[in-house]
Design a protein around this motif. Structure first.
Motif, PDB file in Angstrom:
ATOM      1  N   GLU A  87      42.977  36.052  26.486  1.00 47.80           N
ATOM      2  CA  GLU A  87      42.910  36.899  27.670  1.00 47.80           C
ATOM      3  C   GLU A  87      41.480  37.001  28.197  1.00 47.80           C
ATOM      4  O   GLU A  87      41.258  37.004  29.413  1.00 47.80           O
ATOM      5  N   GLN A  88      40.508  37.075  27.306  1.00 49.09           N
ATOM      6  CA  GLN A  88      39.128  37.198  27.745  1.00 49.09           C
ATOM      7  C   GLN A  88      38.646  35.932  28.436  1.00 49.09           C
ATOM      8  O   GLN A  88      37.791  35.985  29.324  1.00 49.09           O
ATOM      9  N   TRP A  89      39.196  34.787  28.039  1.00 54.45           N
ATOM     10  CA  TRP A  89      38.804  33.540  28.688  1.00 54.45           C
ATOM     11  C   TRP A  89      39.280  33.507  30.130  1.00 54.45           C
ATOM     12  O   TRP A  89      38.557  33.061  31.020  1.00 54.45           O
ATOM     13  N   ILE A  90      40.490  33.939  30.394  1.00 50.75           N
ATOM     14  CA  ILE A  90      40.994  33.979  31.766  1.00 50.75           C
ATOM     15  C   ILE A  90      40.097  34.865  32.627  1.00 50.75           C
ATOM     16  O   ILE A  90      39.842  34.565  33.797  1.00 50.75           O
ATOM     17  N   GLU A  91      39.584  35.950  32.052  1.00 52.39           N
ATOM     18  CA  GLU A  91      38.708  36.867  32.786  1.00 52.39           C
ATOM     19  C   GLU A  91      37.412  36.179  33.229  1.00 52.39           C
ATOM     20  O   GLU A  91      36.768  36.606  34.185  1.00 52.39           O
ATOM     21  N   LYS A  92      37.036  35.109  32.555  1.00 49.28           N
ATOM     22  CA  LYS A  92      35.795  34.409  32.882  1.00 49.28           C
ATOM     23  C   LYS A  92      35.942  33.482  34.086  1.00 49.28           C
ATOM     24  O   LYS A  92      34.955  32.946  34.593  1.00 49.28           O
ATOM     25  N   SER A  93      37.169  33.269  34.553  1.00 49.14           N
ATOM     26  CA  SER A  93      37.395  32.336  35.662  1.00 49.14           C
ATOM     27  C   SER A  93      36.856  32.898  36.970  1.00 49.14           C
ATOM     28  O   SER A  93      36.674  34.110  37.130  1.00 49.14           O
ATOM     29  N   VAL A  94      36.602  31.991  37.921  1.00 49.23           N
ATOM     30  CA  VAL A  94      36.101  32.392  39.246  1.00 49.23           C
ATOM     31  C   VAL A  94      37.009  31.802  40.315  1.00 49.23           C
ATOM     32  O   VAL A  94      37.526  30.685  40.179  1.00 49.23           O
ATOM     33  N   LEU A  95      37.209  32.552  41.370  1.00 46.10           N
ATOM     34  CA  LEU A  95      38.058  32.127  42.485  1.00 46.10           C
ATOM     35  C   LEU A  95      37.304  31.110  43.331  1.00 46.10           C
ATOM     36  O   LEU A  95      36.171  31.353  43.749  1.00 46.10           O
ATOM     37  N   ILE A  96      37.950  29.966  43.625  1.00 42.49           N
ATOM     38  CA  ILE A  96      37.280  28.935  44.429  1.00 42.49           C
ATOM     39  C   ILE A  96      38.066  28.545  45.671  1.00 42.49           C
ATOM     40  O   ILE A  96      37.621  27.703  46.452  1.00 42.49           O
ATOM     41  N   GLY A  97      39.235  29.165  45.903  1.00 41.47           N
ATOM     42  CA  GLY A  97      39.994  28.838  47.105  1.00 41.47           C
ATOM     43  C   GLY A  97      41.475  29.059  46.900  1.00 41.47           C
ATOM     44  O   GLY A  97      41.906  29.626  45.887  1.00 41.47           O
ATOM     45  N   CYS A  98      42.252  28.602  47.868  1.00 42.92           N
ATOM     46  CA  CYS A  98      43.703  28.662  47.729  1.00 42.92           C
ATOM     47  C   CYS A  98      44.329  27.600  48.622  1.00 42.92           C
ATOM     48  O   CYS A  98      43.692  27.078  49.541  1.00 42.92           O
ATOM     49  N   SER A  99      45.586  27.279  48.342  1.00 45.27           N
ATOM     50  CA  SER A  99      46.314  26.277  49.116  1.00 45.27           C
ATOM     51  C   SER A  99      46.814  26.884  50.418  1.00 45.27           C
ATOM     52  O   SER A  99      46.683  28.087  50.661  1.00 45.27           O
ATOM     53  N   GLU A 100      47.411  26.040  51.259  1.00 48.38           N
ATOM     54  CA  GLU A 100      47.987  26.533  52.505  1.00 48.38           C
ATOM     55  C   GLU A 100      49.133  27.500  52.231  1.00 48.38           C
ATOM     56  O   GLU A 100      49.464  28.340  53.064  1.00 48.38           O
ATOM     57  N   GLU A 101      49.736  27.381  51.047  1.00 53.85           N
ATOM     58  CA  GLU A 101      50.839  28.277  50.660  1.00 53.85           C
ATOM     59  C   GLU A 101      50.325  29.500  49.911  1.00 53.85           C
ATOM     60  O   GLU A 101      51.092  30.221  49.266  1.00 53.85           O
ATOM     61  N   ASN A 102      48.994  29.722  49.977  1.00 52.51           N
ATOM     62  CA  ASN A 102      48.357  30.866  49.305  1.00 52.51           C
ATOM     63  C   ASN A 102      48.486  30.824  47.789  1.00 52.51           C
ATOM     64  O   ASN A 102      48.571  31.862  47.126  1.00 52.51           O
ATOM     65  N   MET A 103      48.471  29.606  47.227  1.00 57.90           N
ATOM     66  CA  MET A 103      48.375  29.460  45.782  1.00 57.90           C
ATOM     67  C   MET A 103      46.893  29.513  45.414  1.00 57.90           C
ATOM     68  O   MET A 103      46.117  28.634  45.799  1.00 57.90           O
ATOM     69  N   PRO A 104      46.456  30.555  44.702  1.00 59.04           N
ATOM     70  CA  PRO A 104      45.024  30.695  44.404  1.00 59.04           C
ATOM     71  C   PRO A 104      44.546  29.647  43.396  1.00 59.04           C
ATOM     72  O   PRO A 104      45.275  29.272  42.466  1.00 59.04           O
ATOM     73  N   HIS A 105      43.320  29.173  43.612  1.00 58.94           N
ATOM     74  CA  HIS A 105      42.694  28.204  42.718  1.00 58.94           C
ATOM     75  C   HIS A 105      41.495  28.862  42.034  1.00 58.94           C
ATOM     76  O   HIS A 105      40.683  29.524  42.696  1.00 58.94           O
ATOM     77  N   PHE A 106      41.399  28.661  40.732  1.00 62.05           N
ATOM     78  CA  PHE A 106      40.303  29.218  39.950  1.00 62.05           C
ATOM     79  C   PHE A 106      39.583  28.093  39.200  1.00 62.05           C
ATOM     80  O   PHE A 106      40.169  27.043  38.924  1.00 62.05           O
ATOM     81  N   ALA A 107      38.330  28.327  38.880  1.00 62.09           N
ATOM     82  CA  ALA A 107      37.563  27.413  38.032  1.00 62.09           C
ATOM     83  C   ALA A 107      37.182  28.157  36.761  1.00 62.09           C
ATOM     84  O   ALA A 107      36.857  29.341  36.793  1.00 62.09           O
ATOM     85  N   LEU A 108      37.224  27.439  35.641  1.00 63.92           N
ATOM     86  CA  LEU A 108      36.943  28.055  34.346  1.00 63.92           C
ATOM     87  C   LEU A 108      36.155  27.086  33.486  1.00 63.92           C
ATOM     88  O   LEU A 108      36.556  25.924  33.332  1.00 63.92           O
ATOM     89  N   ASP A 109      35.029  27.549  32.965  1.00 61.81           N
ATOM     90  CA  ASP A 109      34.211  26.721  32.078  1.00 61.81           C
ATOM     91  C   ASP A 109      34.502  27.100  30.629  1.00 61.81           C
ATOM     92  O   ASP A 109      34.311  28.252  30.227  1.00 61.81           O
TER      93      ASP A 109
END
Length: 338
Positions: A87-109
């Motif tokens: 769960e803590q790893w997911i919290e580290k992700s950052v929002l980088i955009g979304c698709s035309e259908e509003n599917m959010p995209h995240f980046a995670l290192d």
């Protein structure tokens, strides 16, 4: 005929309105995710993830192509369950955009986790971003570049510059807050000019010692405090190759993640043919020279692998198609050919 034209105009206007509305909805949805931590955390349970390991993106080789996989939230959790504190790893992700259908995209290192385990699970390979930009599809390049820049910014801004206390990112990663001082930090980009110098019949390209063997590109440099774009172009050309710019015109801009997040502002600069003798600054450049149209057109056909000759010599080649430097070079070729 008038009725047909009016009907066509109404259909065109309706289509443009729908396209605009889609874009507006997308931008407003992204803004809500940045401002509402609860909504963003909810989006993390249904979005897709682009993975990095110590700032190197994950690529998958499919046939002769290299793809940038989008990992679903469920697949992401399955992989993280092999490690502790999923769960803590997911919290580290950052929002980088979304698709035309509003599917959010995240980046995670996932740099702190075992790289080989993740690569094996996803049948991919974490690849240096500079190399990745040479092989991935053009539509993926800007997303990888912006994702890496944002991840790098968070890694280097974990402490407040005023109090020295730790800062906390919001759920989307669009800002960091120091609780002790109340200061909010936002990601920033450095302004950079990149300039293709021409004397009318030839264009000037240069290389630094750190470049891959044989690669030449346009001149570039950071804007000094208080400078505008025109002043930076003239100063950089004078400093690096000893030429005085007579006129210049703006071409386009591009985000560029090297060496850190930069906004590249691309220009064409003209110098007088009678005053085109290069006086190179060897502290910044390894080589700078003029290229004719035929040599440029041949160089555009080459890549890093095809530039090396049997005798060990290396023919000139130019940045990948995703780089704005190549766009400048192609614009110059088009102008010369016309």
């Amino acid at each position: 005929m008038a009725a047909v034209c009016q009907a066509l105009h109404r259909r065109t206007s309706s289509l443009l309105c729908r396209l605009h509305s889609t874009y507006v909805r997308k931008m407003r949805y992204l803004n809500k995710l940045k401002e509402d931590d609860s909504l963003c955390r909810q989006a993390q349970t249904s979005g897709t993830f682009y993975l990095f390991h110590n700032l190197s993106p994950l690529l998958q080789e499919v046939g002769k192509k290299y793809l940038v996989p989008q990992i679903s939230a469920s697949e992401m959790r399955r992989i993280l369950e092999k490690f502790q504190e999923a769960e803590q790893w997911i919290e580290k992700s950052v929002l980088i955009g979304c698709s035309e259908e509003n599917m959010p995209h995240f980046a995670l290192d996932l740099g702190a986790l075992e790289k080989s385990v993740i690569e094996s699970e996803l049948q991919g390979l974490f690849t240096d971003l500079r190399k990745a930009l040479f092989v991935v599809d053009g539509k993926d390049s800007p997303l990888l570049a912006s994702a890496q820049s944002l991840l790098r910014w968070h890694d280097s801004h974990q402490y407040c510059s005023k109090t020295g206390q730790p800062t906390q990112k919001n759920a989307a990663g669009s800002k960091r807050l120091c609780q002790a001082s109340g200061i909010t930090y936002y990601p920033q980009m450095s302004p950079v000019v990149i300039t293709l110098v021409s004397n009318g019949s030839h264009c000037l390209l240069a290389r630094q010692p750190s470049f891959p063997p044989g690669m030449y590109t346009a001149l570039s440099g950071f804007c000094d405090m208080g400078e505008n774009v025109e002043e930076t172009v003239r100063r950089e050309v004078a400093e690096e190759v000893g030429l005085e710019v007579e006129s210049l015109r703006y071409s386009a801009s591009q985000h560029w993640p090297f060496p850190s997040s930069s906004l590249m502002m691309a220009c064409h600069a003209l110098v007088r043919a009678q005053q085109a003798e290069i006086s190179m600054n060897s502290l910044e450049l390894e080589e700078a020279r003029w290229f004719g149209l035929e040599e440029i057109m041949e160089g555009l056909k080459r890549g890093p692998r095809s530039s090396k000759q049997d005798d060990g010599s290396i023919l000139p080649w130019f940045p990948p198609k995703q780089a704005i430097a190549r766009q400048l070079i192609c614009e110059w070729v088009k102008q010369q050919s016309a």
